[in-house]
Design a protein around this motif. Structure first.
Motif, short mmCIF file in Angstrom:
data_model
loop_
_atom_site.label_atom_id
_atom_site.label_comp_id
_atom_site.label_asym_id
_atom_site.label_seq_id
_atom_site.Cartn_x
_atom_site.Cartn_y
_atom_site.Cartn_z
N ILE A 115 118.44 12.37 95.54
CA ILE A 115 119.35 13.13 94.71
C ILE A 115 119.57 14.55 95.24
N SER A 116 118.51 15.20 95.71
CA SER A 116 118.67 16.59 96.16
C SER A 116 119.52 16.67 97.43
N TYR A 117 119.51 15.60 98.21
CA TYR A 117 120.36 15.54 99.40
C TYR A 117 121.81 15.37 99.00
N GLU A 118 122.06 14.41 98.11
CA GLU A 118 123.44 14.17 97.65
C GLU A 118 124.04 15.42 97.05
N MET A 119 123.23 16.15 96.29
CA MET A 119 123.76 17.32 95.60
C MET A 119 124.35 18.33 96.58
N VAL A 120 123.64 18.59 97.67
CA VAL A 120 124.12 19.56 98.66
C VAL A 120 125.33 19.00 99.43
N LEU A 121 125.27 17.72 99.79
CA LEU A 121 126.38 17.12 100.55
C LEU A 121 127.68 17.12 99.74
N SER A 122 127.57 16.99 98.43
CA SER A 122 128.78 16.86 97.60
C SER A 122 129.61 18.13 97.59
N LEU A 123 128.99 19.27 97.86
CA LEU A 123 129.70 20.53 97.74
C LEU A 123 130.85 20.64 98.74
N ALA A 124 130.67 20.07 99.92
CA ALA A 124 131.75 20.10 100.91
C ALA A 124 132.96 19.33 100.40
N GLN A 125 132.73 18.23 99.67
CA GLN A 125 133.85 17.45 99.15
C GLN A 125 134.67 18.25 98.14
N GLY A 126 133.98 18.97 97.26
CA GLY A 126 134.69 19.82 96.32
C GLY A 126 135.44 20.94 97.01
N CYS A 127 134.83 21.50 98.06
CA CYS A 127 135.47 22.57 98.82
C CYS A 127 136.73 22.06 99.51
N ILE A 128 136.66 20.86 100.08
CA ILE A 128 137.84 20.29 100.74
C ILE A 128 138.99 20.16 99.74
N ARG A 129 138.69 19.65 98.56
CA ARG A 129 139.74 19.49 97.54
C ARG A 129 140.32 20.85 97.15
N THR A 130 139.47 21.85 97.02
CA THR A 130 139.92 23.17 96.57
C THR A 130 140.83 23.81 97.61
N ILE A 131 140.42 23.79 98.86
CA ILE A 131 141.25 24.39 99.91
C ILE A 131 142.56 23.61 100.05
N LYS A 132 142.49 22.29 99.94
CA LYS A 132 143.71 21.48 100.01
C LYS A 132 144.68 21.84 98.88
N ALA A 133 144.13 22.13 97.69
CA ALA A 133 144.98 22.43 96.53
C ALA A 133 145.49 23.85 96.52
N SER A 134 144.68 24.82 96.99
CA SER A 134 145.02 26.23 96.82
C SER A 134 145.26 26.99 98.11
N GLY A 135 144.86 26.46 99.25
CA GLY A 135 145.02 27.18 100.50
C GLY A 135 146.44 27.11 101.03
N SER A 136 146.78 28.08 101.88
CA SER A 136 148.07 28.05 102.57
C SER A 136 148.03 26.96 103.65
N ASP A 137 149.17 26.64 104.20
CA ASP A 137 149.21 25.63 105.27
C ASP A 137 148.34 26.08 106.44
N GLU A 138 148.39 27.38 106.74
CA GLU A 138 147.60 27.90 107.86
C GLU A 138 146.11 27.80 107.56
N GLN A 139 145.72 28.12 106.33
CA GLN A 139 144.31 28.02 105.95
C GLN A 139 143.83 26.57 106.00
N LYS A 140 144.64 25.67 105.50
CA LYS A 140 144.26 24.26 105.53
C LYS A 140 144.06 23.77 106.96
N ALA A 141 144.98 24.15 107.84
CA ALA A 141 144.88 23.70 109.24
C ALA A 141 143.64 24.26 109.92
#
Length: 542
Positions: A115-141
């Motif tokens: 569980i403690s491993y999954e918890m840390v790994l999951s944060l990148a997935q949330g970050c990917i979604r956030t940058i995809k939703a709110s970042g500029s095209d340049e930031q996403k690239a």
């Protein structure tokens, strides 16, 4: 010592029968049949052995840097090389672009294994979604490819010493500085704030700019990498690792940002809305953490009970699986593991199909609160089934209790989430969301017990809509909402029992849900209709 084995057959059954992913465009049953065993094989071999190491060795703070056990670092490299960080990420940034429910399957298995491993790994997935939703095209690239490949990991930096659930009290400042911002402030309880899985951690930081509006309206979201593009380290320091009850393999950091270089994601003053993309993803992920831990609790409790003899029958010494009270506890754990898995998988598929956001705003926190309350209760049952052995570390059920306790607290305490769901239910402009939830739980084969629970929920909702002070009833209302959704998915699983890996066990659990769990709805309704008043705070003064 009973280790974890990924529940491939149960996961495939819930995914197909309750998630019904064939509704998704370009869904492939063949791909699912290949992918689930591949995930299970990797996790059983590479991740499950890390659970003991994470608990007993854990994270260490050495000379200002967090060091993880070498076995966990090596396993992360293999995880990234296998491409699992990009499972559901957009193909244009290096991902596989698979439906998010596959990410749920991965998280489910990871959480059961370690569980403690999954918890840390999951944060990148949330970050990917956030940058995809709110970042500029340049930031996403620029920012998404290293997150998708696993070259970078991520953290979510919200909480401060004086700002927990009340994010409007955040004091961290971001001052414009050339083509970016200088971010300064203290953040606490930052999961994965530092480690040596990767060289770089992308911190998503809530902060306020000079002259920003007070409260949450003045918050903006900033991307602050631990390592700057020129290879130098940003001025972000881990000053302490928390010494925790559980989750020892997940580094929880106190962090100091001292003029750290950051860049704005989205618009100034819109940070909380942007961060909610990550927070909602993490709340569903916490639901899956609870599912994975209930799964392993059932595996260990079942294996122990099937070999433990206590008491006598006419034929001699009895296995404890012959005792009705032990059967009750085993069915309780299994019913909650399978039911909560079904709730979350269905929510993921509905989310990918573009379900009404108001409905998702009810389902997401409901899944989180119901599943995390369930894992705290069922992990205790797993210890109880083991008897005195359960209190000993060797049998590894006391660890589930320790690791799981945080789940009802982080990513929004269950009480805070309950208040939010209750407010959505009573606001006039959310009538459509309540109607959508009613339709969701009423559609399909409905037993008398489920019909009674739905009616209890309807009466409770009507009562909440007319009440001025909802505080004393929000927890009961959230529990009732979750119980009804839980009852719905269990009715659907019972209807598909012939396709279950263990049809007799599933039918027994379905009957257990109807006879022992759903009747709680009447008690919850009575509490909501006749709530305890809010007391003067002076009553609790120390």
């Amino acid at each position: 010592m009973i280790d974890y084995t990924a529940s491939e057959a149960e996961i495939a059954f819930v995914l197909k029968q309750i998630g019904r992913p064939e509704r998704l465009p370009e869904w492939s049953d063949d791909l699912a049949e290949d992918l689930i065993p591949a995930l299970a094989k990797f996790i059983n071999a590479e991740i499950a052995p890390l659970d003991v190491i994470g608990d007993e060795v854990g994270a260490k703070l050495e000379n200002g840097r967090v060091r993880m056990p070498p076995e966990m670092v090596t396993a992360y490299k293999r995880y990234a090389e296998a491409g699992w960080p990009g499972l559901c990420a957009p193909e244009e940034f290096g991902g596989m672009d698979l439906p998010h429910v596959f990410g749920a399957v991965l998280a489910d298995m990871l959480a059961g294994a370690c569980i403690s491993y999954e918890m840390v790994l999951s944060l990148a997935q949330g970050c990917i979604r956030t940058i995809k939703a709110s970042g500029s095209d340049e930031q996403k690239a620029r920012l998404l490819p290293p997150l998708v490949s696993g070259e970078w990991m991520a953290s979510m930096c919200l909480t401060e010493p004086d700002a927990g659930s009340d994010l409007g009290r955040i004091k961290t400042m971001a001052v414009p500085d050339g083509d970016g911002y200088a971010v300064s402030g203290a953040k606490i309880f930052i999961s994965g704030g530092d480690h040596d899985y990767t060289d770089n951690v992308m911190h998503l930081v809530l902060a306020r700019t000079p002259d920003a509006a007070p409260g949450v309206r003045g918050l903006s979201l900033f991307a602050c990498p631990a390592v700057l593009p020129d290879g130098t380290r940003n001025t972000v320091q881990t000053v302490r690792l928390e010494d925790k009850m559980g989750m020892h393999g997940s580094p929880t950091c106190q962090m100091a940002f001292d003029g750290a270089r950051g860049e704005l994601l989205g618009k100034e003053g819109k940070g909380l809305a942007a961060m909610f993309t990550m927070m909602n993803a993490e709340r569903l992920d916490v639901s899956l953490q609870a599912v994975g831990q209930m799964d392993v609790a059932f595996q260990r409790a079942r294996a122990h009970a099937a070999g433990r003899r206590q008491g006598t029958t006419s034929e001699g010494t009895a296995l404890i699986t012959e005792h009705g009270d032990v059967q009750r506890m085993l069915l309780d754990i299994y019913a909650h593991a399978m039911g909560c898995r079904a709730m979350v998988y269905k929510t993921f598929v509905d989310m990918d199909l573009g379900a009404d956001q108001g409905l998702l705003d009810i389902l997401t926190p409901t899944c989180k609160a119901f599943a995390t309350d369930a894992v705290n209760a069922t992990s205790s049952l797993a210890v109880q089934i083991h008897g005195g052995y359960g209190f000993c570390k060797e049998y590894r059920v006391e660890q589930i209790m320790r690791d799981a306790r945080i789940m009802a607290i982080y990513e929004g305490t269950n009480g805070v989430l309950a208040t939010g769901v209750a407010r959505r239910a009573i606001r006039a402009n959310d009538g459509a969301a309540v109607t959508a939830f009613d339709e969701l739980v009423s559609t399909g084969e409905t037993s008398m017990e489920l019909a009674d629970a739905i009616e209890d929920w309807r009466q409770a909702t009507a009562a909440m809509q007319t009440r001025g002070d909802i505080g004393p009833s929000v927890n009961d209302y959230m529990r009732l909402t979750g119980l009804v959704y839980f009852g719905r998915v269990w009715a659907d699983m019972e209807a598909a029992a012939d396709n279950a890996p263990e049809p007799a066990l599933l039918r027994a659990a379905a009957a257990h849900v109807r006879s022992r769990l759903l009747p709680e709805s009447a008690l919850l309704r009575r509490r909501i209709l006749s709530p305890e008043p809010t007391h003067d705070a002076a009553l609790f003064a120390a």
